[in-house]
Scaffold this motif. Structure first.
Motif, mmCIF file in Angstrom:
data_model
loop_
_atom_site.group_PDB
_atom_site.id
_atom_site.type_symbol
_atom_site.label_atom_id
_atom_site.label_comp_id
_atom_site.label_asym_id
_atom_site.label_seq_id
_atom_site.Cartn_x
_atom_site.Cartn_y
_atom_site.Cartn_z
ATOM 1 N N MET A 97 57.191 102.044 10.429
ATOM 2 C CA MET A 97 57.041 101.766 8.998
ATOM 3 C C MET A 97 58.203 100.928 8.485
ATOM 4 O O MET A 97 58.012 100.009 7.675
ATOM 5 C CB MET A 97 56.946 103.078 8.211
ATOM 6 C CG MET A 97 56.462 102.910 6.791
ATOM 7 S SD MET A 97 54.716 102.457 6.657
ATOM 8 C CE MET A 97 53.930 104.040 6.918
ATOM 9 N N ALA A 98 59.407 101.212 8.966
ATOM 10 C CA ALA A 98 60.568 100.448 8.529
ATOM 11 C C ALA A 98 60.497 99.002 9.009
ATOM 12 O O ALA A 98 60.803 98.066 8.255
ATOM 13 C CB ALA A 98 61.846 101.113 9.030
ATOM 14 N N ARG A 99 60.062 98.798 10.246
ATOM 15 C CA ARG A 99 60.135 97.458 10.863
ATOM 16 C C ARG A 99 58.919 96.595 10.603
ATOM 17 O O ARG A 99 58.951 95.392 10.848
ATOM 18 C CB ARG A 99 60.378 97.621 12.370
ATOM 19 C CG ARG A 99 61.746 98.256 12.642
ATOM 20 C CD ARG A 99 61.945 98.692 14.073
ATOM 21 N NE ARG A 99 63.200 99.462 14.186
ATOM 22 C CZ ARG A 99 63.627 100.016 15.312
ATOM 23 N NH1 ARG A 99 62.911 99.885 16.425
ATOM 24 N NH2 ARG A 99 64.768 100.711 15.324
ATOM 25 N N THR A 100 57.843 97.204 10.075
ATOM 26 C CA THR A 100 56.666 96.400 9.720
ATOM 27 C C THR A 100 56.500 96.256 8.213
ATOM 28 O O THR A 100 56.099 95.200 7.734
ATOM 29 C CB THR A 100 55.380 97.015 10.297
ATOM 30 O OG1 THR A 100 55.214 98.352 9.795
ATOM 31 C CG2 THR A 100 55.426 97.044 11.812
ATOM 32 N N GLU A 101 56.816 97.306 7.472
ATOM 33 C CA GLU A 101 56.634 97.286 6.022
ATOM 34 C C GLU A 101 57.949 97.265 5.246
ATOM 35 O O GLU A 101 57.938 97.123 4.027
ATOM 36 C CB GLU A 101 55.809 98.506 5.583
ATOM 37 C CG GLU A 101 54.369 98.502 6.067
ATOM 38 C CD GLU A 101 53.513 97.442 5.370
ATOM 39 O OE1 GLU A 101 53.973 96.868 4.364
ATOM 40 O OE2 GLU A 101 52.379 97.194 5.843
ATOM 41 N N GLY A 102 59.077 97.433 5.953
ATOM 42 C CA GLY A 102 60.361 97.472 5.259
ATOM 43 C C GLY A 102 60.506 98.703 4.388
ATOM 44 O O GLY A 102 61.325 98.721 3.460
ATOM 45 N N MET A 103 59.749 99.736 4.670
ATOM 46 C CA MET A 103 59.761 100.961 3.868
ATOM 47 C C MET A 103 60.386 102.086 4.686
ATOM 48 O O MET A 103 59.962 102.360 5.807
ATOM 49 C CB MET A 103 58.337 101.349 3.452
ATOM 50 C CG MET A 103 58.279 102.571 2.544
ATOM 51 S SD MET A 103 56.653 102.819 1.793
ATOM 52 C CE MET A 103 55.706 103.322 3.224
#
Length: 390
Positions: free
Chosen positions: A333-339
């Protein structure tokens, strides 16, 4: 990124009359799409799926915004009342009468890395009150699993509690205060304080489910401003199920909306702890939903166990322990959506939601197009305490 919305809520009369103290921003917490979560190719036999996130971690100007602030909005009027009613510990066998004067100290409890305790401490600052936090060393497995236990007990949410000026007391496993903090509350009264007890997660408070019943109406209002395909609404809403009243409140709110607009939205509570079996949590959520339902104008029998949908497949080994699969979800989620998710709740919810999406678990819905909402309830401040595993 969609613009934040400030949409008026059309609450039923009984609901609108319940006292409410604004802690959140005047605009609704934003909802935005998560396009990378949807598989690149979909089988002809699978419905089209869109996934969105509602950012409760962006909902309030107070420290570490998250889902507990919504619950506290309905508790504050009692805290500030001249005769607070619901100030006693839920396990007190002889509950006392109202306090004689407004509360002066907020007292609550949680696991070592509790998000709820931080939000209560920040609320105390906002209201000009003192805060006393009980952190239970034996709750969950986060501390036991930590490689650096000293760091786990001083960083993350613990550090923020101290920054906010709260008095923090750590209870050892087996401490009687973990079952009933009444002796502590009595000591505070004897010293001249008016202590107000807020149960862990605010769930067992009689008003604890109202915040997320209101959130259901906020989501429905936001749907009207969005260009959702299919039904034009969120057909499935995924959210963490810990203490239970976030799920229970949503169930009650959406049930009231179903009566008003005829639309059915299914809440999927993803359990984050294997401590109790699923049927225990189902009964608990059902009770919270019924309690909230009665307050907002429904009858208790309007909600049944069929309205409570929980998924216990993603709990991992213990509460507060980040398993490998949830860690992978957090990183994806962090590396695809920046979330950024949190290690205790939303990483497990996102893992569950992504499993439903990728494994075609919506196929039995009968819908050709499905809108999914993931509610991000906050909690990222705990990440610092998990630096040895993330």
């Amino acid at each position: 990124m969609p613009k934040p919305m400030c949409v008026p809520l059309q609450l039923p009369e009984a609901f609108a009359q319940i006292p409410h103290y604004k802690i959140l921003y005047p605009i609704s917490s934003p909802i935005h799409p998560l396009p990378s979560i949807v598989p690149a190719s979909v089988s002809p036999h699978q419905p089209l799926i869109s996934v969105h996130a509602k950012r409760e971690d962006h909902s309030s100007p107070l420290a570490c915004a998250g889902n507990k602030y919504r619950k506290l909005e309905y508790i504050v009027p009692d805290i500030l009342s001249d005769t607070p009613i619901y100030h006693y510990h839920e396990n007190n066998p002889t509950p006392p009468g109202p306090l004689t004067g407004p509360a002066t100290t907020l007292v609550t409890e949680g696991a070592i890395q509790s998000n709820h305790t931080v939000q209560v401490a920040a609320l105390a600052c906002k209201l000009g009150l003192k805060a006393l936090i009980l952190l239970h060393r034996g709750t969950g497995g986060g501390l036991r699993a930590a490689q650096d236990k000293e760091a786990f007990q001083r960083s993350g949410n613990v550090q923020i509690n101290h920054i906010l000026g709260a008095e923090v007391r750590v209870c050892e496993e087996g401490d009687p205060l973990a079952c009933d903090a009444t002796p502590l509350l009595d000591q505070l009264k004897a010293s001249g304080e008016n202590p107000y007890w807020i149960p862990g997660g605010a769930s067992l408070h009689p008003l604890g489910g109202l915040g997320y019943a209101r959130a259901a109406f906020e989501i429905a209002a936001q749907e009207e401003e969005m260009e959702l395909g299919g039904s034009g609404q969120f057909d499935y809403v995924f959210v963490a199920c810990g203490s239970g009243s976030t799920v229970g409140g949503l169930v009650a709110g959406f049930k009231m909306l179903e009566r008003m607009d005829g639309k059915t939205r299914k809440v999927i509570g993803v359990l984050n702890s294997p401590t109790q079996p699923q049927d225990y949590h189902e009964e608990r959520v059902l009770n919270f939903a019924k309690r909230a339902a009665v307050l907002i104008g429904l009858d208790a029998w309007d909600i049944s166990i069929k309205d409570v949908r929980l998924d216990d497949r993603f709990v991992g080994s213990a509460y507060g322990v980040l398993d490998d699969q949830s860690k992978e979800t957090l990183e994806i989620m962090a590396r695809t959506e920046g979330m950024v998710l949190d290690p205790v709740y939303t990483a497990k919810v996102a893992r569950g939601m992504m499993h439903w999406v990728k494994e075609g678990e919506f196929s039995s819905s009968g819908l050709n197009e499905i809108n999914v909402l993931f509610i991000h309830t906050g909690g990222q401040a705990a990440l610092g305490a998990y630096a040895d595993v993330i």
